[in-house]
Design a protein around this motif. Sequence first.
Motif, PDB file in Angstrom:
ATOM      1  N   LYS A 174       0.861  -1.240  -0.086  1.00  0.00           N
ATOM      2  CA  LYS A 174       0.154  -0.133   0.046  1.00  0.00           C
ATOM      3  C   LYS A 174       0.788   1.279  -0.080  1.00  0.00           C
ATOM      4  O   LYS A 174       0.622   2.319  -0.730  1.00  0.00           O
ATOM      5  CB  LYS A 174      -1.003   0.020   1.207  1.00  0.00           C
ATOM      6  N   TRP A 175       1.889   1.396   0.824  1.00  0.00           N
ATOM      7  CA  TRP A 175       3.000   2.433   0.999  1.00  0.00           C
ATOM      8  C   TRP A 175       3.479   2.718  -0.612  1.00  0.00           C
ATOM      9  O   TRP A 175       3.688   3.888  -0.873  1.00  0.00           O
ATOM     10  CB  TRP A 175       3.908   2.241   1.908  1.00  0.00           C
ATOM     11  N   LEU A 176       3.948   1.546  -1.060  1.00  0.00           N
ATOM     12  CA  LEU A 176       4.485   1.800  -2.334  1.00  0.00           C
ATOM     13  C   LEU A 176       3.741   2.112  -3.590  1.00  0.00           C
ATOM     14  O   LEU A 176       4.033   2.950  -4.231  1.00  0.00           O
ATOM     15  CB  LEU A 176       5.100   0.366  -2.738  1.00  0.00           C
ATOM     16  N   ALA A 177       2.489   1.765  -3.415  1.00  0.00           N
ATOM     17  CA  ALA A 177       1.482   1.971  -4.392  1.00  0.00           C
ATOM     18  C   ALA A 177       1.191   3.575  -4.142  1.00  0.00           C
ATOM     19  O   ALA A 177       0.802   3.981  -5.444  1.00  0.00           O
ATOM     20  CB  ALA A 177       0.297   1.151  -4.334  1.00  0.00           C
ATOM     21  N   CYS A 178       1.035   4.054  -3.162  1.00  0.00           N
ATOM     22  CA  CYS A 178       0.579   5.367  -2.805  1.00  0.00           C
ATOM     23  C   CYS A 178       1.747   6.130  -3.249  1.00  0.00           C
ATOM     24  O   CYS A 178       1.778   7.580  -3.887  1.00  0.00           O
ATOM     25  CB  CYS A 178       0.414   5.511  -1.533  1.00  0.00           C
ATOM     26  N   ALA A 179       3.187   5.812  -3.117  1.00  0.00           N
ATOM     27  CA  ALA A 179       4.360   6.496  -3.463  1.00  0.00           C
ATOM     28  C   ALA A 179       4.426   6.761  -4.854  1.00  0.00           C
ATOM     29  O   ALA A 179       4.814   7.629  -5.674  1.00  0.00           O
ATOM     30  CB  ALA A 179       5.446   5.953  -2.955  1.00  0.00           C
ATOM     31  N   THR A 185      16.626  -2.062  -6.042  1.00  0.00           N
ATOM     32  CA  THR A 185      16.309  -2.343  -7.549  1.00  0.00           C
ATOM     33  C   THR A 185      15.089  -2.818  -7.704  1.00  0.00           C
ATOM     34  O   THR A 185      14.571  -2.308  -8.818  1.00  0.00           O
ATOM     35  CB  THR A 185      17.491  -3.441  -7.980  1.00  0.00           C
ATOM     36  N   PHE A 186      14.279  -3.622  -6.954  1.00  0.00           N
ATOM     37  CA  PHE A 186      12.867  -3.927  -7.245  1.00  0.00           C
ATOM     38  C   PHE A 186      11.950  -2.411  -7.049  1.00  0.00           C
ATOM     39  O   PHE A 186      11.179  -2.212  -7.801  1.00  0.00           O
ATOM     40  CB  PHE A 186      12.439  -4.928  -6.403  1.00  0.00           C
ATOM     41  N   ILE A 187      12.314  -1.879  -6.136  1.00  0.00           N
ATOM     42  CA  ILE A 187      11.561  -0.547  -5.707  1.00  0.00           C
ATOM     43  C   ILE A 187      11.631   0.287  -7.238  1.00  0.00           C
ATOM     44  O   ILE A 187      10.812   0.876  -7.378  1.00  0.00           O
ATOM     45  CB  ILE A 187      11.844   0.099  -4.481  1.00  0.00           C
ATOM     46  N   ALA A 188      13.047   0.671  -7.327  1.00  0.00           N
ATOM     47  CA  ALA A 188      13.250   1.476  -8.403  1.00  0.00           C
ATOM     48  C   ALA A 188      12.865   1.181  -9.665  1.00  0.00           C
ATOM     49  O   ALA A 188      12.131   1.729 -10.469  1.00  0.00           O
ATOM     50  CB  ALA A 188      14.785   1.791  -8.400  1.00  0.00           C
ATOM     51  N   MET A 189      12.906  -0.270 -10.072  1.00  0.00           N
ATOM     52  CA  MET A 189      12.204  -0.847 -11.182  1.00  0.00           C
ATOM     53  C   MET A 189      10.860  -0.653 -11.434  1.00  0.00           C
ATOM     54  O   MET A 189      10.338  -0.221 -12.460  1.00  0.00           O
ATOM     55  CB  MET A 189      12.595  -2.100 -11.485  1.00  0.00           C
TER      56      MET A 189
END
Length: 346
Positions: free
Chosen positions: A70-75, A180-184
């Motif tokens: 959820k945090w990543l989707a909102c970011a 690398t996953f987050i940035a990808m």
Amino acid sequence: MSIPYNAGVPSASGAAILFGAGTPVVKLLLGPVNPWLSAGLLYLGSGLGLALLRLIRKALPVHLSLWETKWLACAILAGGVIAPVLLMWGLSRMPASSAALLLNAEGVLTVLLAWFVFRESFDRRIASGMILIVLGTVVLTWSSDASFESMLPALAIVGACLGWAIDNNLTRKVALADATFIAMIKGLTAGGTNIMIAWLLGITLPQPFVLLAAGTLGFFSYGLSLVLFVVALRHLGTARTGAYFSIAPFLGALLAIPLLGESLSIQFVVAALLMAVGVWLHLTERHEHWHTHEELEHEHEHIHDDHHQHAHSEVVTGAHTHRHRHKPLAHSHPHYPDAYHWHDHE
């Protein structure tokens, strides 16, 4: 005063160098390309490049918890979708000099959100350092041609900066995951969004050479830069990472001197001095007190250090990944508001 070492400092500085260096190179290679399309190509290049890198490295799958997802989707929504749209709309309706000045708001908003919304610790030394760095960026980007006669484009660019500030603070919530996953994921989302908008506006793709150049530049200036930024968030917290990253415009201006033949001005020298003092105040920070770590269970890559003391059924050496539990721990040592030190202060 001695400078304590923290892995987040070279990571944040590396992120600023890569991103800042990309600005004059973008002007050199992609000058005639539509801003919306160039942003999409750079972001997409970063996402595709990191996907290839993960494939070559045979990176393990990343398992985010529901709240991390959820945090990543909102970011991604704030910084990868909404912010680029607002930026491009504002850029198309106001002078570049005015936009450059307004873009300094990202660092300020990132820090203010970190300090007063997400309750990240700071003191007068850190606040003073951030003020000097921001003043340096303002001096560097100041232009007598800047004008804000129309409020809507200016508000759009400030809104884009707010979107990236929210993105930076929310990304900290998942900073322990594979960078690398987050940035990808961010690169693929932001790139796809901007290219889709460019396509809807009827903008055609440039020559293959320009596509390749944009993708390669995006991989280094956006992709690897964001990887280092996420690592820095893990070790330094949002505000301090944002402070170091705020020197990116200065590094871009420095590189533009030999690349684009720009001259060394008094404005540049004053900005350099202000930023240098601000960075020094951050580098020489020493924060130590008795603090308590609450019980926590999560999964990320780690080594067995003071904050990771748990048993394994087999012998384990070096960095490894598995779900583990942190028992309550109280101790005192120099620390930053990193991923393990989210505690309140009086």
